[in-house]
Design a protein around this motif. Sequence first.
Motif, PDB file in Angstrom:
ATOM      1  N   THR A   1       0.858  -1.174   0.000  1.00  0.00           N
ATOM      2  CA  THR A   1       0.000   0.000   0.000  1.00  0.00           C
ATOM      3  C   THR A   1       0.898   1.229   0.000  1.00  0.00           C
ATOM      4  O   THR A   1       1.989   1.200   0.538  1.00  0.00           O
ATOM      5  CB  THR A   1      -0.894   0.012   1.244  1.00  0.00           C
ATOM      6  OG1 THR A   1      -1.648  -1.185   1.259  1.00  0.00           O
ATOM      7  CG2 THR A   1      -1.839   1.185   1.217  1.00  0.00           C
ATOM      8  N   SER A   2       0.398   2.300  -0.587  1.00  0.00           N
ATOM      9  CA  SER A   2       1.223   3.502  -0.625  1.00  0.00           C
ATOM     10  C   SER A   2       0.354   4.745  -0.676  1.00  0.00           C
ATOM     11  O   SER A   2      -0.814   4.691  -1.015  1.00  0.00           O
ATOM     12  CB  SER A   2       2.159   3.486  -1.826  1.00  0.00           C
ATOM     13  OG  SER A   2       1.434   3.608  -3.021  1.00  0.00           O
ATOM     14  N   PHE A   3       0.963   5.862  -0.284  1.00  0.00           N
ATOM     15  CA  PHE A   3       0.390   7.183  -0.516  1.00  0.00           C
ATOM     16  C   PHE A   3       1.148   7.748  -1.686  1.00  0.00           C
ATOM     17  O   PHE A   3       2.376   7.732  -1.714  1.00  0.00           O
ATOM     18  CB  PHE A   3       0.588   8.103   0.696  1.00  0.00           C
ATOM     19  CG  PHE A   3       0.454   9.561   0.328  1.00  0.00           C
ATOM     20  CD1 PHE A   3      -0.794  10.149   0.262  1.00  0.00           C
ATOM     21  CD2 PHE A   3       1.565  10.316   0.006  1.00  0.00           C
ATOM     22  CE1 PHE A   3      -0.926  11.473  -0.101  1.00  0.00           C
ATOM     23  CE2 PHE A   3       1.441  11.648  -0.353  1.00  0.00           C
ATOM     24  CZ  PHE A   3       0.194  12.231  -0.408  1.00  0.00           C
TER      25      PHE A   3
ATOM     26  N   LEU B   1      -0.891   7.009   8.427  1.00  0.00           N
ATOM     27  CA  LEU B   1      -0.995   5.601   8.767  1.00  0.00           C
ATOM     28  C   LEU B   1      -0.914   4.814   7.474  1.00  0.00           C
ATOM     29  O   LEU B   1      -1.697   5.039   6.543  1.00  0.00           O
ATOM     30  CB  LEU B   1      -2.302   5.308   9.498  1.00  0.00           C
ATOM     31  CG  LEU B   1      -2.491   3.869   9.950  1.00  0.00           C
ATOM     32  CD1 LEU B   1      -1.400   3.458  10.945  1.00  0.00           C
ATOM     33  CD2 LEU B   1      -3.862   3.697  10.576  1.00  0.00           C
ATOM     34  N   LEU B   2       0.035   3.899   7.409  1.00  0.00           N
ATOM     35  CA  LEU B   2       0.289   3.140   6.187  1.00  0.00           C
ATOM     36  C   LEU B   2      -0.023   1.672   6.425  1.00  0.00           C
ATOM     37  O   LEU B   2       0.507   1.064   7.365  1.00  0.00           O
ATOM     38  CB  LEU B   2       1.760   3.307   5.782  1.00  0.00           C
ATOM     39  CG  LEU B   2       2.211   2.650   4.486  1.00  0.00           C
ATOM     40  CD1 LEU B   2       1.535   3.315   3.284  1.00  0.00           C
ATOM     41  CD2 LEU B   2       3.726   2.745   4.351  1.00  0.00           C
ATOM     42  N   LYS B   3      -0.899   1.090   5.604  1.00  0.00           N
ATOM     43  CA  LYS B   3      -1.130  -0.354   5.637  1.00  0.00           C
ATOM     44  C   LYS B   3       0.055  -1.023   4.967  1.00  0.00           C
ATOM     45  O   LYS B   3       0.519  -0.571   3.919  1.00  0.00           O
ATOM     46  CB  LYS B   3      -2.410  -0.707   4.899  1.00  0.00           C
ATOM     47  CG  LYS B   3      -3.660  -0.296   5.614  1.00  0.00           C
ATOM     48  CD  LYS B   3      -4.878  -0.771   4.846  1.00  0.00           C
ATOM     49  CE  LYS B   3      -6.147  -0.353   5.539  1.00  0.00           C
ATOM     50  NZ  LYS B   3      -7.329  -0.830   4.808  1.00  0.00           N
ATOM     51  N   ILE B   4       0.521  -2.103   5.569  1.00  0.00           N
ATOM     52  CA  ILE B   4       1.710  -2.772   5.051  1.00  0.00           C
ATOM     53  C   ILE B   4       1.341  -4.179   4.584  1.00  0.00           C
ATOM     54  O   ILE B   4       0.964  -5.024   5.401  1.00  0.00           O
ATOM     55  CB  ILE B   4       2.823  -2.816   6.116  1.00  0.00           C
ATOM     56  CG1 ILE B   4       3.187  -1.381   6.512  1.00  0.00           C
ATOM     57  CG2 ILE B   4       4.024  -3.585   5.600  1.00  0.00           C
ATOM     58  CD1 ILE B   4       4.178  -1.271   7.624  1.00  0.00           C
ATOM     59  N   PRO B   5       1.435  -4.447   3.285  1.00  0.00           N
ATOM     60  CA  PRO B   5       1.122  -5.784   2.776  1.00  0.00           C
ATOM     61  C   PRO B   5       2.119  -6.822   3.297  1.00  0.00           C
ATOM     62  O   PRO B   5       3.293  -6.508   3.531  1.00  0.00           O
ATOM     63  CB  PRO B   5       1.257  -5.637   1.255  1.00  0.00           C
ATOM     64  CG  PRO B   5       1.272  -4.169   0.978  1.00  0.00           C
ATOM     65  CD  PRO B   5       1.784  -3.517   2.221  1.00  0.00           C
ATOM     66  N   SER B   6       1.660  -8.049   3.473  1.00  0.00           N
ATOM     67  CA  SER B   6       2.572  -9.103   3.918  1.00  0.00           C
ATOM     68  C   SER B   6       3.689  -9.264   2.896  1.00  0.00           C
ATOM     69  O   SER B   6       3.492  -9.080   1.697  1.00  0.00           O
ATOM     70  CB  SER B   6       1.820 -10.415   4.120  1.00  0.00           C
ATOM     71  OG  SER B   6       1.275 -10.855   2.910  1.00  0.00           O
ATOM     72  N   GLY B   7       4.855  -9.568   3.390  1.00  0.00           N
ATOM     73  CA  GLY B   7       6.020  -9.718   2.520  1.00  0.00           C
ATOM     74  C   GLY B   7       6.812  -8.440   2.325  1.00  0.00           C
ATOM     75  O   GLY B   7       7.904  -8.472   1.768  1.00  0.00           O
TER      76      GLY B   7
ATOM     77  N   VAL C   1       3.736   6.448  10.046  1.00  0.00           N
ATOM     78  CA  VAL C   1       4.952   6.902   9.364  1.00  0.00           C
ATOM     79  C   VAL C   1       5.014   8.429   9.466  1.00  0.00           C
ATOM     80  O   VAL C   1       4.085   9.116   9.051  1.00  0.00           O
ATOM     81  CB  VAL C   1       4.958   6.475   7.878  1.00  0.00           C
ATOM     82  CG1 VAL C   1       6.218   6.959   7.176  1.00  0.00           C
ATOM     83  CG2 VAL C   1       4.804   4.969   7.752  1.00  0.00           C
ATOM     84  N   ALA C   2       6.100   8.942  10.031  1.00  0.00           N
ATOM     85  CA  ALA C   2       6.268  10.390  10.156  1.00  0.00           C
ATOM     86  C   ALA C   2       7.534  10.817   9.428  1.00  0.00           C
ATOM     87  O   ALA C   2       8.565  10.154   9.503  1.00  0.00           O
ATOM     88  CB  ALA C   2       6.346  10.806  11.620  1.00  0.00           C
ATOM     89  N   LEU C   3       7.428  11.911   8.722  1.00  0.00           N
ATOM     90  CA  LEU C   3       8.558  12.518   8.028  1.00  0.00           C
ATOM     91  C   LEU C   3       8.716  13.913   8.612  1.00  0.00           C
ATOM     92  O   LEU C   3       7.731  14.635   8.774  1.00  0.00           O
ATOM     93  CB  LEU C   3       8.261  12.582   6.535  1.00  0.00           C
ATOM     94  CG  LEU C   3       9.433  12.764   5.573  1.00  0.00           C
ATOM     95  CD1 LEU C   3      10.408  11.598   5.693  1.00  0.00           C
ATOM     96  CD2 LEU C   3       8.931  12.872   4.150  1.00  0.00           C
ATOM     97  N   ARG C   4       9.951  14.281   8.959  1.00  0.00           N
ATOM     98  CA  ARG C   4      10.189  15.578   9.591  1.00  0.00           C
ATOM     99  C   ARG C   4      11.434  16.227   9.006  1.00  0.00           C
ATOM    100  O   ARG C   4      12.449  15.564   8.807  1.00  0.00           O
ATOM    101  CB  ARG C   4      10.382  15.397  11.100  1.00  0.00           C
ATOM    102  CG  ARG C   4      10.574  16.682  11.840  1.00  0.00           C
ATOM    103  CD  ARG C   4      10.702  16.445  13.345  1.00  0.00           C
ATOM    104  NE  ARG C   4      10.657  17.687  14.072  1.00  0.00           N
ATOM    105  CZ  ARG C   4      11.656  18.546  14.146  1.00  0.00           C
ATOM    106  NH1 ARG C   4      12.798  18.308  13.528  1.00  0.00           N
ATOM    107  NH2 ARG C   4      11.533  19.658  14.838  1.00  0.00           N
ATOM    108  N   ILE C   5      11.340  17.540   8.734  1.00  0.00           N
ATOM    109  CA  ILE C   5      12.499  18.320   8.299  1.00  0.00           C
ATOM    110  C   ILE C   5      12.828  19.305   9.422  1.00  0.00           C
ATOM    111  O   ILE C   5      11.931  19.765  10.133  1.00  0.00           O
ATOM    112  CB  ILE C   5      12.242  19.037   6.952  1.00  0.00           C
ATOM    113  CG1 ILE C   5      13.542  19.620   6.384  1.00  0.00           C
ATOM    114  CG2 ILE C   5      11.144  20.065   7.063  1.00  0.00           C
ATOM    115  CD1 ILE C   5      13.467  20.000   4.912  1.00  0.00           C
TER     116      ILE C   5
ATOM    117  N   VAL D   1       4.885   7.734  -0.255  1.00  0.00           N
ATOM    118  CA  VAL D   1       5.270   6.889   0.878  1.00  0.00           C
ATOM    119  C   VAL D   1       4.733   5.515   0.559  1.00  0.00           C
ATOM    120  O   VAL D   1       3.558   5.368   0.220  1.00  0.00           O
ATOM    121  CB  VAL D   1       4.691   7.410   2.210  1.00  0.00           C
ATOM    122  CG1 VAL D   1       5.049   6.474   3.353  1.00  0.00           C
ATOM    123  CG2 VAL D   1       5.186   8.818   2.510  1.00  0.00           C
ATOM    124  N   SER D   2       5.585   4.500   0.667  1.00  0.00           N
ATOM    125  CA  SER D   2       5.143   3.152   0.297  1.00  0.00           C
ATOM    126  C   SER D   2       5.847   2.081   1.123  1.00  0.00           C
ATOM    127  O   SER D   2       6.913   2.313   1.693  1.00  0.00           O
ATOM    128  CB  SER D   2       5.409   2.888  -1.187  1.00  0.00           C
ATOM    129  OG  SER D   2       6.791   2.964  -1.468  1.00  0.00           O
TER     130      SER D   2
END
Length: 109
Positions: free
Chosen positions: A1-3, A22-28, A82-86, A106-107
């Motif tokens: 899954t990705s944004f 919030l990112l869903k994470i596929p198995s694998g 998932v957080a991204l910060r500068i 984001v993936s």
Amino acid sequence: TSFSSKRCRSHFSWMGPEGTLLLKIPSGSQSVRAEFFIPPAAPGRTVSLSLDGKIVTQETYKQPGSYVLAAKIGPDHRSASVALRIDRGFSAPPDVRELGLLLLKVSAQ
């Protein structure tokens, strides 16, 4: 899954100095990747990627441009905050918002 900002009908999405999703994470999946662009007007150059509230990677970039931060994830992850910060935000008048960088994607891979 990705944004992907392409889903938002643009090639990017402005974010402030910090953004969380919030990112869903596929198995694998073995890693989480954030693709972003630091514009020339941005004074910030240190970007960190956090998973579930913990910084997992951080880089300082010498110049503006397109970059990717990635971090390995464990096999049990099914979703992650998932957080991204500068390190520094800025404004580009007449826009009064505090801006940070351009988020491209984001993936989980």
